[in-house]
Scaffold this active site. Sequence first.
Site, PDB file in Angstrom:
ATOM      1  N   ASP A 216      23.137 -42.386  33.477  1.00 16.58           N
ATOM      2  CA  ASP A 216      22.936 -42.629  31.864  1.00 16.58           C
ATOM      3  C   ASP A 216      23.743 -41.752  31.158  1.00 16.58           C
ATOM      4  O   ASP A 216      24.683 -41.068  31.747  1.00 16.58           O
ATOM      5  CB  ASP A 216      21.518 -42.301  31.566  1.00 16.58           C
TER       6      ASP A 216
ATOM      7  N   GLU B  40      15.141 -44.215  21.190  1.00 16.85           N
ATOM      8  CA  GLU B  40      14.980 -42.978  22.214  1.00 16.85           C
ATOM      9  C   GLU B  40      14.217 -41.897  21.908  1.00 16.85           C
ATOM     10  O   GLU B  40      13.273 -42.109  21.121  1.00 16.85           O
ATOM     11  CB  GLU B  40      16.569 -42.470  22.704  1.00 16.85           C
TER      12      GLU B  40
HETATM   13  C1  BGC Z   1      23.301 -44.028  23.272  1.00 11.24           C
HETATM   14  C2  BGC Z   1      24.441 -44.448  22.773  1.00 11.24           C
HETATM   15  C3  BGC Z   1      24.752 -43.718  21.470  1.00 11.24           C
HETATM   16  C4  BGC Z   1      24.922 -42.197  21.657  1.00 11.24           C
HETATM   17  C5  BGC Z   1      25.010 -41.214  20.614  1.00 11.24           C
HETATM   18  C6  BGC Z   1      23.185 -42.507  23.422  1.00 11.24           C
HETATM   19  O1  BGC Z   1      22.115 -42.156  24.004  1.00 11.24           O
HETATM   20  O2  BGC Z   1      22.815 -44.846  24.209  1.00 11.24           O
HETATM   21  O3  BGC Z   1      24.598 -45.534  22.840  1.00 11.24           O
HETATM   22  O4  BGC Z   1      25.975 -44.114  20.739  1.00 11.24           O
HETATM   23  O5  BGC Z   1      23.609 -41.701  22.347  1.00 11.24           O
HETATM   24  O6  BGC Z   1      25.292 -39.946  21.127  1.00 11.24           O
HETATM   25  C1  BGC Z   2      20.297 -44.859  26.994  1.00  6.85           C
HETATM   26  C2  BGC Z   2      20.547 -45.874  27.906  1.00  6.85           C
HETATM   27  C3  BGC Z   2      21.924 -46.783  27.348  1.00  6.85           C
HETATM   28  C4  BGC Z   2      23.210 -45.675  27.578  1.00  6.85           C
HETATM   29  C5  BGC Z   2      24.257 -46.265  26.820  1.00  6.85           C
HETATM   30  C6  BGC Z   2      21.514 -43.854  26.756  1.00  6.85           C
HETATM   31  O1  BGC Z   2      21.240 -42.825  26.143  1.00  6.85           O
HETATM   32  O2  BGC Z   2      19.330 -44.113  27.820  1.00  6.85           O
HETATM   33  O3  BGC Z   2      19.463 -46.892  27.763  1.00  6.85           O
HETATM   34  O4  BGC Z   2      22.346 -47.805  28.235  1.00  6.85           O
HETATM   35  O5  BGC Z   2      22.722 -44.722  26.548  1.00  6.85           O
HETATM   36  O6  BGC Z   2      24.255 -46.509  25.313  1.00  6.85           O
END
Ligand code: BGC
Ligand code: BGC
Length: 819
Positions: free
Chosen positions: A296, A495
């Site tokens: 991740d 999240e």
């Molecule tokens: C998300 C990303 C997002 C990023 C921002 C990640 O957890 O999944 O898609 O742009 O955080 O820092």
């Molecule tokens: C999230 C994932 C996501 C990734 C990319 C992460 O923060 O937990 O679910 O696929 O970011 O955006």
Amino acid sequence: MSLRFIFAFFLGGLYLASLTACSESAPPKVAGADARVAALVEQMSLELKVAQMLQGEIKHVSPSDVREYGLGSVLNGGGSFPRGEKLASLDAWTELADAYYHASVDTSAGNAGIPIIWGTDAVHGHNNVIGATLFPHNIGLGAANDPELVGRIAAATAQEVKATGIDWIFAPTIAVAKDPRWGRTYESFSSDTKRVAQFAAPIVAQMQEQGLVATAKHFIGDGGTFRGVDQGDTRLPLEELLSVHGAGYFEAIDAGVMSVMASFNSWNGDKIHGNKELLTDVLKDRMGFEGFVVTDWNGIGQVAGCTNDNCAQAINAGVDMVMAPEDWKSLHANIVAQVRSGEISEARIDDAVTRILKVKEAIGLLDRASPSETAALYKASVGSEEHRALAREAVRKSIVMLKNKSGLVPLDPRETYLVTGPGADDIGMQAGGWTISWQGTGNSNSDFPGATSLLDGFERQVEAAGGAVLTTQDYKEGTNPDAVIYVFGETPYAEGVGDVETLAWQQRSRQDLRNIQAYKQAGHQVIAIFLSGRPLWVNAEINASDAFLAAWLPGSEGEGVADVLLRDREGQVQYPFVGRLPMPWPRFDLNKDNHDQAVVEEAFPIGYGLTAAEDADINDLPEAAVGVLTTEDEVLFEGSIREPWMIYLGDQLDPALAAGPSSARSASGNLVLTLIDKNVQEDARRLVWGADGVSTTVYFGRGQAWDATGLSDVGGAILFTARRHGDVSNDLQLVTQCGPSCGASVGLYSALARVPDGDWVQFALPMDCLQKLGLRMSSVTSPFGLRSAGAMTLDVAQVAVMEKVPGQAAIIECERVID
Ligand code: BGC
Ligand code: BGC
């Protein structure tokens, strides 16, 4: 259907037919030993192999980086678009895909000519793309409980993704959400293992049949953390971890899923990203997963002893590809050095690269044409009528009716209805997080061309039947609609930002309850529609309304709600209510006896849901909270900027800031604000004042003035966490406002200059100081801002006004600023 669409669809069909004709069996699976891949790996240098294992973010990867390094993959994060343009066209997406692709196969700088793979979070439709069809979030699909429908949605999503030249989807999320306090509950289909598991194979099969890579995520136990804390700790013995949270992975692997994403959470105190037992012994060896494990977002940096660009432990544990959005270059150098020093074996690297290349081969990527060529065949599918009809079908199947006094619903469309409430006409709210921006915030209805709000849907159907819809503006005392449809619920989050401590809805303001009660007092029947990513404790609101429907986060096709709520013009039921609760609906705001545990007492059990015209008058649900009563504390910024607060830069609201670009500059040019990470993604802001001496302010404000009297009366304080880099400008001040020429400011130089450079410190400024200096507590328009004319760099994280000052906070002296 437009002609253009039919034509493209026809071509798409031909293309698909030819694909299927030359591959033995659909969907493609990762093959066993493979001579072509083996030969490729054999001829690659260590540097090129390591580069195959890395995935950078499009903001931090240029095509020439790809050419130079032979980078294996890119992703666009939530709210990240080609050229940083939110309104990026389909052509802009495919242009960028082409640029990366051509760079990856251009061997002039010595790379191995292996096509790059681009991944995206198409988690409820192709949700980063303007005009895409947005399906209900998984929790709603869990309520519909129809794997065949969900498979069709996966296929439709995959087609829209193909239209942008992207090859890989970070879905399905097969988390089993056990505690609705978890901010990602809506990404989970259900709290029931079996219900979740049945969706895994249809989604994987449909996506991969379209020639894309699917991802089962997040392995493993993301939905089982203690108290539902995102990225927290899941405490279970191995066999239970597998039986409760692993069932979907067995199904996904059986269906040939080509990638699995490691989860941010820990397992019994140990971060999974560094756990060999789970990633290798269990997932690859025991469960027989033959694809590749991707991390991740900066997940390796959370392993004890690791940073975002350095973590041999994760590679050794079984990670094959590292999602390293920003730091992939230094990570590359570190992994290469670790192989040279023997900390990572070259055999492990070869295994990882072999897994990645086998997947690339399996989806035909090794022999592909330019991404734009294939994409062109799918363009017309983006937001197509067919896909929207499918989304609308999913919406009506996902609605769960909890209460229906005297069989009030479905309603007669020939009557007059007031459709109102904060969610009635707000497509962003009905779409939730992971919608255009990561958090789903900062969008307005015009960002959703072709979409339908709930209000639009009611208007269309009621007006066609000869009835009338009134909106909030039409309603005055004495207006007498036949019923009020009141739409309310959660505003978007994603999240950890969505984690809550209590399930209680609006325990403080009770605004929606008061509105419902007011309509009741005026003599109207009220049908409440609740938009939310999870079951919440809304007993009082349920008791107060005549009918209550859980609509989850339906997405772009709001008319699906009218489909079930309204009869047809002949008075017949249009569509039955088939949605049933995918999670229990709580009887209390928290578990009565143990707040550490997920909710166990149920007002409505899993599987509950009324059918059309079924009579259920529920008005005696307990309304007294059993959990900790929330305080008056007002949080402005914690993880993200909290509604209704907004951030203003240089005296001007910059709405783009909320939508997710990673930085913005004040109109004066003197102040640049950048999103940075403190503990989790984007939970802090960096403020850089330039040297041109123009005094510039950044502050939190909101539409209406805020009454802070309660907090000030109990001795509250403004709290913020900050870190300086280098010298503090001696005119730095904390500014508060109570109108255009009302406010108070306090100098911050001494407080900040005293703390060590580069250390995060929490500061507190007592409210009584501000009151003394002239802040009118009853109408605060901004309780926190920072102003400087001198050059300096300051990082800011949490900002709140709180009743109690934490013991460790550094108290700011009350010095008036003399202008
Ligand atoms: C998300 C990303 C997002 C990023 C921002 C990640 O957890 O999944 O898609 O742009 O955080 O820092
Ligand atoms: C999230 C994932 C996501 C990734 C990319 C992460 O923060 O937990 O679910 O696929 O970011 O955006």
